[in-house]
Every structure is written in structure tokens, then in C-alpha cells.
Design a protein around this motif. Structure first.
Motif, PDB file in Angstrom:
ATOM      1  N   ILE A  80       0.682  -1.143  -0.144  1.00  8.82           N
ATOM      2  CA  ILE A  80      -0.039  -0.014  -0.066  1.00  8.82           C
ATOM      3  C   ILE A  80       0.679   1.303  -0.102  1.00  8.82           C
ATOM      4  CG2 ILE A  80      -1.663   1.338   1.373  1.00  8.82           C
ATOM      5  CD1 ILE A  80      -3.161  -0.870  -0.004  1.00  8.82           C
ATOM      6  N   SER A  81       1.897   1.167   0.859  1.00  6.51           N
ATOM      7  CA  SER A  81       2.824   2.370   0.897  1.00  6.51           C
ATOM      8  C   SER A  81       3.537   2.555  -0.429  1.00  6.51           C
ATOM      9  CB  SER A  81       3.852   2.089   2.083  1.00  6.51           C
ATOM     10  OG  SER A  81       3.352   2.153   3.334  1.00  6.51           O
ATOM     11  N   ARG A  82       3.919   1.462  -1.075  1.00  8.13           N
ATOM     12  CA  ARG A  82       4.587   2.073  -2.266  1.00  8.13           C
ATOM     13  C   ARG A  82       3.767   2.281  -3.404  1.00  8.13           C
ATOM     14  NH1 ARG A  82       8.081  -2.465  -0.478  1.00  8.13           N
ATOM     15  NH2 ARG A  82       6.627  -4.279  -1.180  1.00  8.13           N
ATOM     16  N   LEU A  83       2.554   1.718  -3.451  1.00 10.36           N
ATOM     17  CA  LEU A  83       1.406   2.113  -4.362  1.00 10.36           C
ATOM     18  C   LEU A  83       1.051   3.692  -4.257  1.00 10.36           C
ATOM     19  CD1 LEU A  83      -0.139   1.263  -6.998  1.00 10.36           C
ATOM     20  CD2 LEU A  83      -1.833   0.469  -5.298  1.00 10.36           C
ATOM     21  N   TYR A  84       1.014   4.061  -2.926  1.00 13.35           N
ATOM     22  CA  TYR A  84       0.514   5.484  -2.456  1.00 13.35           C
ATOM     23  C   TYR A  84       1.541   6.345  -2.841  1.00 13.35           C
ATOM     24  CZ  TYR A  84      -1.453   9.250   0.290  1.00 13.35           C
ATOM     25  OH  TYR A  84      -1.952  10.477   0.776  1.00 13.35           O
ATOM     26  N   LEU A  85       2.598   5.929  -2.774  1.00 16.34           N
ATOM     27  CA  LEU A  85       3.914   6.789  -3.477  1.00 16.34           C
ATOM     28  C   LEU A  85       3.851   7.080  -4.672  1.00 16.34           C
ATOM     29  CD1 LEU A  85       6.525   8.358  -2.592  1.00 16.34           C
ATOM     30  CD2 LEU A  85       7.697   6.509  -2.491  1.00 16.34           C
ATOM     31  N   THR A  86       3.616   5.994  -5.492  1.00 17.61           N
ATOM     32  CA  THR A  86       3.489   6.271  -6.869  1.00 17.61           C
ATOM     33  C   THR A  86       2.287   6.924  -7.367  1.00 17.61           C
ATOM     34  OG1 THR A  86       4.442   4.087  -7.196  1.00 17.61           O
ATOM     35  CG2 THR A  86       3.190   4.960  -8.999  1.00 17.61           C
ATOM     36  N   PHE A  87       1.380   7.065  -6.591  1.00 21.10           N
ATOM     37  CA  PHE A  87       0.007   7.697  -6.850  1.00 21.10           C
ATOM     38  C   PHE A  87       0.251   9.047  -6.444  1.00 21.10           C
ATOM     39  CE2 PHE A  87      -4.170   9.664  -5.423  1.00 21.10           C
ATOM     40  CZ  PHE A  87      -4.672   9.594  -6.525  1.00 21.10           C
ATOM     41  N   MET A  88       0.979   9.411  -5.703  1.00 22.33           N
ATOM     42  CA  MET A  88       1.217  10.959  -5.034  1.00 22.33           C
ATOM     43  C   MET A  88       2.222  11.522  -6.008  1.00 22.33           C
ATOM     44  SD  MET A  88      -0.540  12.028  -2.259  1.00 22.33           S
ATOM     45  CE  MET A  88      -1.644  11.500  -3.018  1.00 22.33           C
ATOM     46  N   LYS A  89       2.958  10.749  -6.702  1.00 20.76           N
ATOM     47  CA  LYS A  89       3.911  11.291  -7.507  1.00 20.76           C
ATOM     48  C   LYS A  89       3.409  11.699  -8.906  1.00 20.76           C
ATOM     49  CE  LYS A  89       8.330   9.523  -5.797  1.00 20.76           C
ATOM     50  NZ  LYS A  89       9.570   8.327  -6.284  1.00 20.76           N
ATOM     51  N   ILE A  90       2.225  10.859  -9.264  1.00 22.08           N
ATOM     52  CA  ILE A  90       1.647  11.001 -10.302  1.00 22.08           C
ATOM     53  C   ILE A  90       0.853  12.153 -10.219  1.00 22.08           C
ATOM     54  CG2 ILE A  90       0.014  10.154 -12.030  1.00 22.08           C
ATOM     55  CD1 ILE A  90       1.233   7.453 -11.571  1.00 22.08           C
ATOM     56  N   SER A  91       0.146  12.358  -9.117  1.00 21.86           N
ATOM     57  CA  SER A  91      -0.836  13.366  -9.091  1.00 21.86           C
ATOM     58  C   SER A  91      -0.357  14.558  -8.495  1.00 21.86           C
ATOM     59  CB  SER A  91      -1.758  12.846  -8.039  1.00 21.86           C
ATOM     60  OG  SER A  91      -1.577  12.809  -6.784  1.00 21.86           O
ATOM     61  N   ASP A  92       1.163  14.667  -8.020  1.00 22.12           N
ATOM     62  CA  ASP A  92       1.841  15.741  -7.499  1.00 22.12           C
ATOM     63  C   ASP A  92       1.136  16.303  -6.369  1.00 22.12           C
ATOM     64  OD1 ASP A  92       3.346  16.294  -9.599  1.00 22.12           O
ATOM     65  OD2 ASP A  92       1.765  17.262 -10.784  1.00 22.12           O
ATOM     66  N   GLY A  93       0.719  15.221  -5.451  1.00 23.22           N
ATOM     67  CA  GLY A  93       0.412  15.085  -4.070  1.00 23.22           C
ATOM     68  C   GLY A  93      -1.381  15.502  -3.793  1.00 23.22           C
ATOM     69  N   VAL A 130      -8.124   5.577  -3.177  1.00 22.57           N
ATOM     70  CA  VAL A 130      -9.073   4.160  -2.774  1.00 22.57           C
ATOM     71  C   VAL A 130      -9.337   3.351  -3.789  1.00 22.57           C
ATOM     72  CG1 VAL A 130     -10.940   3.549  -1.143  1.00 22.57           C
ATOM     73  CG2 VAL A 130      -9.516   5.394  -0.475  1.00 22.57           C
ATOM     74  N   VAL A 131      -9.912   4.302  -4.698  1.00 17.18           N
ATOM     75  CA  VAL A 131     -10.406   3.668  -6.205  1.00 17.18           C
ATOM     76  C   VAL A 131      -9.172   2.870  -6.726  1.00 17.18           C
ATOM     77  CG1 VAL A 131     -11.262   4.012  -8.438  1.00 17.18           C
ATOM     78  CG2 VAL A 131     -12.161   5.119  -6.370  1.00 17.18           C
ATOM     79  N   LEU A 132      -7.834   3.661  -7.035  1.00 17.46           N
ATOM     80  CA  LEU A 132      -7.033   2.958  -7.625  1.00 17.46           C
ATOM     81  C   LEU A 132      -6.214   1.820  -6.803  1.00 17.46           C
ATOM     82  CD1 LEU A 132      -4.886   3.131  -9.935  1.00 17.46           C
ATOM     83  CD2 LEU A 132      -3.275   4.438  -7.942  1.00 17.46           C
ATOM     84  N   ALA A 133      -6.232   1.882  -5.535  1.00 16.68           N
ATOM     85  CA  ALA A 133      -6.065   0.564  -4.762  1.00 16.68           C
ATOM     86  C   ALA A 133      -6.822  -0.536  -4.891  1.00 16.68           C
ATOM     87  CB  ALA A 133      -5.793   0.856  -3.222  1.00 16.68           C
ATOM     88  N   THR A 134      -8.381  -0.317  -5.024  1.00 21.11           N
ATOM     89  CA  THR A 134      -9.221  -1.270  -4.987  1.00 21.11           C
ATOM     90  C   THR A 134      -9.055  -1.883  -6.482  1.00 21.11           C
ATOM     91  OG1 THR A 134     -10.679   0.123  -3.568  1.00 21.11           O
ATOM     92  CG2 THR A 134     -11.703  -1.647  -5.051  1.00 21.11           C
TER      93      THR A 134
END
Length: 231
Positions: A80-93, A130-134
Motif C-alpha cells: 500500500i505504501s509503495r502504491l500510494y507513493l507512486t500515486f502521489m508522484k503522479i498526482s503531484d500530491g 482508494v479507487v486505484l488501490a481497489t
């Protein structure tokens, strides 16, 4: 103790070194303590690494967020942590991002099938974590094979009819196969592959579509390997 009037004399036995079992027990206790300390240090280092790598305006996931996401998706906390970090980088936070941008920037989907991912994963135009992780949980190594099968079926069924047609399979092979010096030879190879697949699964080349059950007959041996991502 030996009492002599008001004097008390204490007899002490000579010190003996601990036996083998005592040494082993003490060693195990020390190793256990070192393991717990090392585990805490690793968690601290991982949290600091994520803090440094994530955009400054990115919100942090709370313990209850991790617990809920792990239960919902089957991912571990580290995944979850690694996927969240990837999402935050793509979305610029930002908490939301366009689905198209996410799919194009996720490192797992580079290739000819990338354009089909939004439809196959049923992503809305705007996606939060949440949607992405799901939706990404279908790629987890612990996900049910039936879920992986449904995803792969939707990936092949590009027109959304609920059946994999000869046209679907032909288009898919055309996307995947490299260019040939002889284009006619390439087209003949694709036609033979499609006709052979339908004949094997349906008993005849006259059938034009594959349902989920027939599709599963061909895809089941490979579904776990081809539909798993190690985050």
C-alpha cells in the motif's frame, strides 16, 4: 544459614557457569530483542524514505487508513505504501487525478495494451487512491483467480459486448505481434492463430465468439502468472 548466637554465618556455594541450555536460552532472548529493535528501525527508515520521496503537499496515510485498505484490497502495508507513493508522484500530491494520466504513468502498464486498461479496470474519469488501490488489487498475488479471469476477459473484450469475438482476438494479436517484413505473411499467421484457437475451444471455426467459460479454458493455466504484479 547457620545461626550462632547473635552472629549469622552465611554459607555460599561456589559460582558455576550456566549450562548449555542456559546459554542457548540467553542467546535466543538476545536475538529476539535484536529482531524487534531491527524491525522498528526498518519501519522508521521506510517511513522516512516515503516522507522524502513523496511530494511535500502529499497527505500521509493514517494507521486506520492502512488497516482499511489492507482489508479491502489484500495488499500488505508495504505494498500500500509503495502504491500510494507512486500515486502521489503522479498526482503531484493531489487527492484526485485523471484516470488517463494515471494509467499512462503507472510503470506496470507500459506496452500495447495500455489503452485498454481504463475500460478493463472500469476506472471513472477521476480517480482517488482508494479507487486505484481497489482496482489494482486484482493484480495482487493473493487475489482470487476468478477476479483475475474477469479482468483478463474484459481486457480481451474491447467492444464491451460480453463476448470475445474473432475480431477482438485478431485486433489483440495485431497489437502484440511485431512487424514482419512481409505484411501478408503476418496477417496469415494471425488468421491461423485465431482460427486454431476457436476450433480448439469451440470444436469448429464457424463460431464467432467466446463466452467466459470457453475463454477460461484457454486462459486458466496462465492467469496467475500473467495477471500478477509484485508491487
Amino acid at each position: 544459614f547457620r545461626s550462632l548466637g547473635s552472629n549469622v554465618m552465611v554459607e555460599l556455594s561456589p559460582w558455576e557457569p550456566p549450562g548449555l541450555y542456559g546459554v542457548i536460552s540467553a542467546g535466543l532472548i538476545v536475538l529476539g530483542i535484536l529482531f524487534l529493535v531491527g524491525k522498528r528501525i526498518c519501519k522508521f527508515i521506510e517511513a522516512k524514505r516515503l516522507d522524502r520521496a513523496a511530494p511535500q503537499n502529499a497527505a500521509r496515510l493514517m494507521p486506520e487508513d492502512y488497516e482499511a485498505l489492507c482489508c479491502r484490497t489484500g495488499f500488505t502495508k508495504k505494498e500500500i505504501s509503495r502504491l500510494y507513493l507512486t500515486f502521489m508522484k503522479i498526482s503531484d500530491g493531489k487527492p484526485y487525478e485523471e484516470a488517463n494520466k494515471i494509467i499512462k504513468n503507472l510503470p506496470y502498464f507500459t506496452g500495447p495494451m495500455q489503452d485498454r486498461m481504463i475500460q478493463a479496470l472500469h476506472l471513472p474519469p477521476q480517480v482517488d487512491f482508494v479507487v486505484l488501490a481497489t482496482v489494482m488489487s486484482v493484480f495482487c498475488e493473493r487475489a482470487a483467480l476468478d477476479d483475475k479471469m474477469r479482468f483478463l476477459f474484459h481486457l480481451y473484450n474491447s467492444d464491451g459486448t460480453g463476448m470475445v469475438s474473432k475480431q477482438d482476438l485478431t485486433e489483440l494479436l495485431d497489437m502484440i505481434l511485431p512487424e514482419f517484413p512481409d505484411e501478408d505473411e503476418r496477417n496469415k499467421l494471425i488468421d491461423r492463430a485465431v482460427s486454431g484457437t476457436f476450433e480448439e475451444l469451440c470444436g469448429s471455426t464457424e463460431h464467432q465468439e467466446l463466452g467466459m467459460e470457453q475463454f477460461a479454458m484457454a486462459a486458466t493455466p496462465l492467469i496467475g502468472e500473467r495477471c500478477t504484479i509484485f508491487f
